[in-house]
Write a protein that holds these residues in place. Structure first.
Motif, short mmCIF file in Angstrom:
data_model
loop_
_atom_site.label_atom_id
_atom_site.label_comp_id
_atom_site.label_asym_id
_atom_site.label_seq_id
_atom_site.Cartn_x
_atom_site.Cartn_y
_atom_site.Cartn_z
N GLU A 15 -2.87 -19.40 -3.37
CA GLU A 15 -2.41 -20.64 -2.74
C GLU A 15 -3.58 -21.54 -2.33
O GLU A 15 -3.50 -22.76 -2.45
N ASP A 16 -4.67 -20.96 -1.82
CA ASP A 16 -5.79 -21.79 -1.38
C ASP A 16 -6.44 -22.49 -2.57
O ASP A 16 -6.89 -23.63 -2.45
N TYR A 17 -6.47 -21.84 -3.71
CA TYR A 17 -6.99 -22.47 -4.93
C TYR A 17 -6.12 -23.65 -5.34
O TYR A 17 -6.62 -24.73 -5.67
N LYS A 18 -4.80 -23.45 -5.31
CA LYS A 18 -3.89 -24.54 -5.70
C LYS A 18 -4.04 -25.74 -4.76
O LYS A 18 -4.08 -26.88 -5.21
N LYS A 19 -4.17 -25.45 -3.46
CA LYS A 19 -4.37 -26.54 -2.50
C LYS A 19 -5.69 -27.27 -2.79
O LYS A 19 -5.74 -28.50 -2.76
N LEU A 20 -6.74 -26.52 -3.07
CA LEU A 20 -8.04 -27.12 -3.39
C LEU A 20 -7.92 -28.05 -4.59
O LEU A 20 -8.42 -29.18 -4.57
N ALA A 21 -7.26 -27.59 -5.65
CA ALA A 21 -7.08 -28.41 -6.86
C ALA A 21 -6.26 -29.66 -6.57
O ALA A 21 -6.55 -30.73 -7.11
N GLU A 22 -5.25 -29.55 -5.73
CA GLU A 22 -4.42 -30.70 -5.38
C GLU A 22 -5.18 -31.71 -4.53
O GLU A 22 -4.98 -32.92 -4.64
N VAL A 23 -6.06 -31.23 -3.69
CA VAL A 23 -6.84 -32.10 -2.79
C VAL A 23 -7.98 -32.81 -3.53
O VAL A 23 -8.21 -34.00 -3.33
N PHE A 24 -8.67 -32.08 -4.42
CA PHE A 24 -9.86 -32.64 -5.06
C PHE A 24 -9.62 -33.16 -6.47
O PHE A 24 -10.34 -34.04 -6.93
N GLY A 25 -8.69 -32.60 -7.20
CA GLY A 25 -8.52 -33.00 -8.59
C GLY A 25 -9.68 -32.49 -9.44
O GLY A 25 -10.37 -31.53 -9.07
N ARG A 26 -9.91 -33.15 -10.55
CA ARG A 26 -10.98 -32.76 -11.47
C ARG A 26 -12.31 -33.28 -10.97
O ARG A 26 -12.42 -34.45 -10.61
N GLY A 27 -13.33 -32.44 -11.01
CA GLY A 27 -14.65 -32.91 -10.59
C GLY A 27 -15.64 -31.79 -10.42
O GLY A 27 -15.42 -30.66 -10.86
N GLU A 28 -16.73 -32.13 -9.75
CA GLU A 28 -17.86 -31.22 -9.64
C GLU A 28 -18.40 -31.24 -8.21
O GLU A 28 -18.62 -32.31 -7.64
N PHE A 29 -18.61 -30.06 -7.65
CA PHE A 29 -19.20 -29.94 -6.32
C PHE A 29 -20.72 -29.91 -6.43
O PHE A 29 -21.28 -29.07 -7.15
N SER A 30 -21.36 -30.82 -5.74
CA SER A 30 -22.83 -30.86 -5.61
C SER A 30 -23.56 -30.71 -6.94
O SER A 30 -24.60 -30.04 -7.01
N GLU A 31 -23.04 -31.34 -7.96
CA GLU A 31 -23.66 -31.30 -9.29
C GLU A 31 -23.90 -29.86 -9.76
O GLU A 31 -24.80 -29.58 -10.53
N GLN A 34 -20.92 -9.56 -10.41
CA GLN A 34 -20.76 -9.07 -9.04
C GLN A 34 -19.35 -9.35 -8.57
O GLN A 34 -18.74 -10.35 -8.98
N GLN A 35 -18.85 -8.51 -7.69
CA GLN A 35 -17.52 -8.69 -7.14
C GLN A 35 -17.65 -9.07 -5.67
O GLN A 35 -18.46 -8.49 -4.93
N VAL A 36 -16.86 -10.07 -5.25
CA VAL A 36 -16.89 -10.57 -3.88
C VAL A 36 -15.46 -10.62 -3.37
O VAL A 36 -14.57 -11.10 -4.06
N ARG A 37 -15.24 -10.13 -2.16
CA ARG A 37 -13.90 -10.13 -1.58
C ARG A 37 -13.78 -11.23 -0.53
O ARG A 37 -14.19 -11.06 0.61
N MET A 38 -13.25 -12.36 -0.98
CA MET A 38 -12.94 -13.48 -0.09
C MET A 38 -12.08 -14.47 -0.86
O MET A 38 -11.97 -14.36 -2.08
N SER A 39 -11.51 -15.41 -0.17
CA SER A 39 -10.67 -16.40 -0.85
C SER A 39 -11.53 -17.34 -1.69
O SER A 39 -12.74 -17.47 -1.49
#
Length: 172
Positions: free
Chosen positions: A34-50, A135-140
């Motif tokens: 769900e947090d990923y879907k919200k992120l995609a809905e909020v930001f749309g297509r793009g790039e974080f900090s190049e 590597q495996q990381v456990r977080m959202s």
């Protein structure tokens, strides 16, 4: 909470897109976090900090989660680990495996270790990048992105020292 932190640190004005998650999740055979879907809905297509491009819904296919996942499936063996992603294999609806959700500079790739039987919020993140191994990381998803952007101690993933003022560039 983490999506709101990313909005705050990037100064982004939320888009609140209505994305066709039902069709994507049906094609995958599983729900997405769900947090990923919200992120995609909020930001749309793009790039974080190049640095980091988060996959979403993209009619060009270039940053489309479903399109990229299917491309990986085409290159991946039906059974056993993928030689490039060993010891992991790509996700298929009947078994646990990787679903790509972002790419970064320096040949970085980000995946969920997904299973249709597990709550998507519990899926670990698997990273691959140059020079560090898988590597495996456990977080959202959104916590991971926020920490990559802002936490200089989040090694080896952080870009906070290189880009001390995180931003987001939309791709139209």
């Amino acid at each position: 909470m983490w999506v709101e932190r990313i909005i705050a640190v990037t100064g982004w004005e939320p888009l609140n897109l209505d994305l066709p998650w039902d069709g994507i999740e049906e094609a995958l055979g599983t729900s997405l976090p769900e947090d990923y879907k919200k992120l995609a809905e909020v930001f749309g297509r793009g790039e974080f900090s190049e640095f980091m491009r988060v996959l979403s819904v993209d009619s060009t296919g270039q940053f489309d989660l479903l399109h990229i996942w299917k491309a990986y499936l085409g290159d991946s063996p039906e059974d056993g680990p993928d030689p490039v992603l060993k010891p992991y294999q790509m996700y298929r609806p009947d078994r646990r495996g990787l679903i790509p959700w972002a790419f970064g500079e320096m040949e970085c790739s980000y995946f969920w270790l997904a299973s249709a039987e597990e709550d998507p919020a519990s899926w670990p993140i698997v990273t691959r990048g140059n020079p560090y191994p898988l590597q495996q990381v456990r977080m959202s998803t959104s916590e991971f992105i926020c920490r990559v952007l802002t936490d200089p101690e989040f090694e080896p993933f952080s870009i906070a020292r290189l880009f001390p003022e995180p931003d987001f560039f939309p791709m139209d």
